[in-house]
Design an enzyme around this catalytic site. Structure first.
Site, PDB file in Angstrom:
ATOM      1  CB  CYS A   2      -0.936   0.093   1.207  1.00 39.42           C
ATOM      2  SG  CYS A   2      -2.068  -1.268   1.350  1.00 39.42           S
ATOM      3  NE  ARG A  27       4.615   1.704  -0.126  1.00 39.93           N
ATOM      4  CZ  ARG A  27       5.596   1.363   0.668  1.00 39.93           C
ATOM      5  NH1 ARG A  27       6.829   1.503   0.259  1.00 39.93           N
ATOM      6  NH2 ARG A  27       5.370   0.891   1.869  1.00 39.93           N
ATOM      7  CD1 TRP A  74      -0.235  -6.178  -3.502  1.00 35.90           C
ATOM      8  CD2 TRP A  74      -0.371  -6.861  -1.382  1.00 35.90           C
ATOM      9  NE1 TRP A  74       0.121  -7.503  -3.462  1.00 35.90           N
ATOM     10  CE2 TRP A  74       0.056  -7.950  -2.187  1.00 35.90           C
ATOM     11  CE3 TRP A  74      -0.534  -7.074  -0.008  1.00 35.90           C
ATOM     12  CZ2 TRP A  74       0.327  -9.214  -1.659  1.00 35.90           C
ATOM     13  CZ3 TRP A  74      -0.265  -8.330   0.519  1.00 35.90           C
ATOM     14  CH2 TRP A  74       0.169  -9.386  -0.310  1.00 35.90           C
ATOM     15  CG  ASN A 100       1.699   0.694   4.234  1.00 32.81           C
ATOM     16  OD1 ASN A 100       2.836   1.103   4.186  1.00 32.81           O
ATOM     17  ND2 ASN A 100       1.405  -0.549   4.022  1.00 32.81           N
ATOM     18  N   GLY A 101      -0.419  -1.193   6.380  1.00 31.94           N
ATOM     19  CA  GLY A 101      -0.029  -2.051   7.503  1.00 31.94           C
ATOM     20  C   GLY A 101      -1.169  -2.983   7.856  1.00 31.94           C
ATOM     21  CD  GLU A 486      16.527 -12.686  -9.360  1.00 32.32           C
ATOM     22  OE1 GLU A 486      16.046 -13.262  -8.359  1.00 32.32           O
ATOM     23  OE2 GLU A 486      16.161 -11.557  -9.711  1.00 32.32           O
ATOM     24  CE  LYS A 490      13.042 -10.920 -11.198  1.00 27.06           C
ATOM     25  NZ  LYS A 490      13.686 -10.611 -10.013  1.00 27.06           N
ATOM     26  CD  GLU A 493       9.430 -11.521  -9.229  1.00 30.38           C
ATOM     27  OE1 GLU A 493       9.377 -11.096  -8.070  1.00 30.38           O
ATOM     28  OE2 GLU A 493      10.347 -11.204 -10.007  1.00 30.38           O
ATOM     29  CG  HIS A 509      18.746 -36.554  -7.233  1.00 30.54           C
ATOM     30  ND1 HIS A 509      19.031 -37.885  -7.101  1.00 30.54           N
ATOM     31  CD2 HIS A 509      19.944 -35.927  -7.310  1.00 30.54           C
ATOM     32  CE1 HIS A 509      20.341 -38.070  -7.070  1.00 30.54           C
ATOM     33  NE2 HIS A 509      20.921 -36.892  -7.206  1.00 30.54           N
ATOM     34  CE  LYS A 608      11.299  -2.489  -6.792  1.00 26.73           C
ATOM     35  NZ  LYS A 608      11.669  -3.847  -7.185  1.00 26.73           N
TER      36      LYS A 608
HETATM   37  C1  G6P Z   1       8.908  -8.498  -3.036  1.00 31.88           C
HETATM   38  C2  G6P Z   1       9.370  -7.996  -4.384  1.00 31.88           C
HETATM   39  C3  G6P Z   1      10.640  -8.716  -4.795  1.00 31.88           C
HETATM   40  C4  G6P Z   1      11.709  -8.556  -3.725  1.00 31.88           C
HETATM   41  C5  G6P Z   1      11.208  -9.006  -2.353  1.00 31.88           C
HETATM   42  C6  G6P Z   1      12.161  -8.594  -1.251  1.00 31.88           C
HETATM   43  O1  G6P Z   1       8.466  -9.798  -3.144  1.00 31.88           O
HETATM   44  O2  G6P Z   1       8.353  -8.187  -5.347  1.00 31.88           O
HETATM   45  O3  G6P Z   1      11.113  -8.186  -6.018  1.00 31.88           O
HETATM   46  O4  G6P Z   1      12.840  -9.277  -4.078  1.00 31.88           O
HETATM   47  O5  G6P Z   1       9.951  -8.396  -2.059  1.00 31.88           O
HETATM   48  O6  G6P Z   1      12.170  -7.201  -1.188  1.00 31.88           O
HETATM   49  P1  G6P Z   1      13.344  -6.341  -0.592  1.00 31.88           P
HETATM   50  O7  G6P Z   1      12.868  -4.916  -0.781  1.00 31.88           O
HETATM   51  O8  G6P Z   1      13.452  -6.707   0.852  1.00 31.88           O
HETATM   52  O9  G6P Z   1      14.566  -6.636  -1.345  1.00 31.88           O
END
Ligand code: G6P
Length: 613
Positions: A2, A27, A74, A100-101, A486, A490, A493, A509, A608
């Site tokens: 949020c 956010r 969110w 937010n929270g 990673e 990506k 996501e 395995h 994010k």
């Molecule tokens: C969320 C984001 C990711 C990020 C993760 C950790 O899931 O979508 O892209 O890697 O949080 O976030 P941070 O800000 O702690 O790196």
């Protein structure tokens, strides 16, 4: 999650709020709303969907007002719809709130308020707070500032809130605990936001509220801050350092593509001033202050979430190889609930782009209680994690707006490499020759990244070939195993294709059972110590009919011949290779997502900055 934004001053609030909400949309983006105050009347508009949907909805409505609050959500409590969108009215509709929270004891508070006749329109925990503040005001005839403070003393959980009341139109009240809140101080005006990005173009003077602080924000008067426990606090005003142009797309179709392309610069910025390959000097303030602790560390424990956790996994290889210090890497969300064994001579490195991830923050608090020294690697200056740690080093990647993290990852790995090299040099594990050679390689990484970025056309063609695949497998060995994770993350996501990252040898395995002609397998097969092994792994998957896309070192013959498609990258020291092997994987997921028509910068269900558990 949020994003909240608010304004009070001589200007029209609405345009400032909408622009601010667009900046904060990373956010959360399932619904949005604003409330504006004019002539002691509040107009509230909110709708499901993105900030642009809200803008559309408001386009022919009255947006007058010099005071206003805005929110992009969110969902945590209650599904994303118009009713659950913020702001929320109190029962009399005299006051509105954005939040937010998560209010953890909302059910108990709600029960008490319902018994006292309060009617709830939404399923949110936030509405509880609006009613609670009003209830306290009514019962005790308190002003808004005092009522908010008293209400917050009853709240368990996390909050960043702004409250606006038509009965007290000359000020706003803001407060925070667990979720971030920045207050920008302008000329006879104030801005409030979840981060500094909506504020920076208006003023560079900001105050970051600390946990359990409540602020009275009134143009014409100094900012007043008290704690929830009623102690007066002197505001600490800081100067923002963000560059404005980094907050815009700068001609790219998406922030993600811009950020992938910025990596040459962001890695350079993260290394700048911290190392000199000519003199062999590494100088990082956070490390100098804690050098002894680092050198005497029994263990390094790295915590993080998502992409930051992947950077931590790369860090494990770097620290163990360069400095021979034992490392454990853990998801912050697991670590915090596991009663981990920690010693005073352990160093916990917390990695976070946003510096606000709730699980990482909670894991830091736990490690602190257990006496460990906490070192932060954060991208956002002044963020909660940066402030909660004993020492740290910022990654200077610049603001990362695309929800899928890209340049933050390479900046984190760069900083981890620097620290590991510095320690390896100091504790004598790395010979001077090896140390100098690696430092020179690290210095060359930014130019190698721009070399890799030239593969974009090749990657684009591959994206077109594989955009309809239902599953992907990513394989890597050693330090490139985290890069396989990673790469898969990506793709998941932003394109919603199922993908798994696996250590190449472990594939037999289990995942090998999934392989058939329909399964593209991306293999990180640059020249390294396990090259021959990865050649065998490729043979294994080829034998099951898979289509192999290999990341290979320029000039490679063997894997290039074996694989169906190859993407060439420059030759690089094995341990530093994640800094460049990840780049084609970022591009691949980006182009696949674009071709599938996905919203690259705002993928569904994600945010994010995850400030809830
Ligand atoms: C969320 C984001 C990711 C990020 C993760 C950790 O899931 O979508 O892209 O890697 O949080 O976030 P941070 O800000 O702690 O790196």
């Amino acid at each position: 999650m949020c994003g909240i934004v608010a304004y009070i001053g001589p200007k029209q609030a609405y345009p400032l709020l909408i622009k601010g909400l667009h900046r904060l949309e990373y956010r959360g983006y399932d619904s949005a709303g604003v409330a504006l105050m004019h002539d002691n009347k509040i107009c509230l508009y909110k709708s499901k969907g993105k900030v642009s949907d809200l803008e559309q909805y408001i386009s022919n409505k009255d947006t007058k007002g010099n005071v206003g609050i805005g929110h992009t959500r969110w969902a945590t409590h209650g599904s994303p719809n118009d009713v659950n969108a913020h702001p929320h009215y109190s029962m009399s509709e005299d006051l509105v709130i954005i939040h937010n929270g998560i209010i953890e004891n909302y059910a108990t508070l709600k029960e008490g308020l319902s018994k006292r006749g309060y009617i709830f329109k939404s399923e949110t925990d936030t509405e509880v707070l609006a009613h609670l503040i009003e209830d306290i005001q009514k019962k005790g005839n308190y002003n808004l500032f005092e009522a908010v403070r008293l209400a917050l003393s009853e709240v368990v959980g996390a909050y960043a809130i702004v409250v606006m009341s038509k009965n007290e139109p000359n000020h706003l009240i803001a407060a925070k605990k667990g979720s971030p809140m920045v207050i920008g101080i302008g000329e006879n005006e104030f801005y409030m936001a979840s981060d500094a990005t909506p504020i920076v173009e208006h003023t560079r003077n900001v105050v970051y509220l600390n946990d359990e602080e409540v602020a009275l924000i009134e143009p014409g008067n100094d900012l007043r801050i008290i704690t929830v426990g009623n102690h007066e606090i002197t505001p600490y005003i800081q100067q923002l350092q963000i560059e404005l142009e980094l907050l815009e797309k700068g001609g790219y179709d998406h922030f993600m593509l811009k950020e992938i392309n910025e990596q040459q610069r962001s890695i350079r910025d993260s290394l700048r001033g911290r190392m000199d390959p000519n003199t062999g000097r590494i100088s990082m303030a956070g490390i100098i202050d804690f050098e002894k602790k680092f050198l005497q560390a029994r263990r390094i424990i790295i915590i993080g979430c998502g992409t930051s956790w992947h950077a931590g996994l790369v860090g494990e290889y770097l620290f163990e190889e360069y400095a021979r210090i034992p490392v454990e890497v853990e998801y912050a969300s697991e670590f915090r609930y596991r009663n981990p064994i920690l010693y005073e001579d352990d160093i916990v490195i917390a990695i976070s782009q946003s510096g606000e991830t709730a699980d990482t923050l909670a894991a830091i608090q736990l490690a602190k209680q257990k006496g460990a020294t906490i070192f932060g690697i954060c991208n956002v200056v002044g963020s909660s994690i940066a402030r909660a740690t004993d020492a740290g080093a910022y990654t200077h990647a610049g603001p990362e707006i695309g929800v899928a993290s890209t340049k933050a990852f390479t900046a984190q790995v760069s900083v981890l490499a620097l620290i590991a090299l510095a320690l390896g040099n100091k504790n004598g594990n790395l010979s001077e020759t090896a140390y100098r050679k690696t430092l020179t390689q690290l210095d060359r990484v930014p130019e190698m990244v721009s070399e890799v970025l030239k593969t974009e056309e090749v990657v684009k063609r591959l994206a077109a070939l594989f955009k309809d695949a239902r599953n992907f497998l990513y394989l890597g060995r050693g330090v490139n195993f985290p890069v396989a994770l990673e790469g898969a993350l990506k793709l998941k996501e932003i394109s919603y294709i199922h993908a798994e990252g696996y250590p190449a040898a472990e594939m037999k395995h289990g995942p090998i059972a999934l392989i058939d002609e329909q399964m593209p397998v991306v293999v990180i097969a640059n020249r390294n110590t396990s090259y021959e092994k990865i050649v065998s792994n490729i043979q294994e998957v080829k034998a099951r009919g898979a289509q192999v896309i290999a990341i290979v070192t320029k000039g490679d013959k063997e894997v290039t011949r074996l694989a169906d498609y190859a993407i060439e990258i420059p030759d690089i020291d094995e341990l530093l290779s994640p800094l460049i092997t990840v780049v084609p994987l970022q591009l691949l997921s980006y182009h696949i997502a674009v071709l599938r028509g996905c919203n690259v910068d705002q993928p569904r269900n994600l945010a994010k900055s995850v400030t809830v558990e």
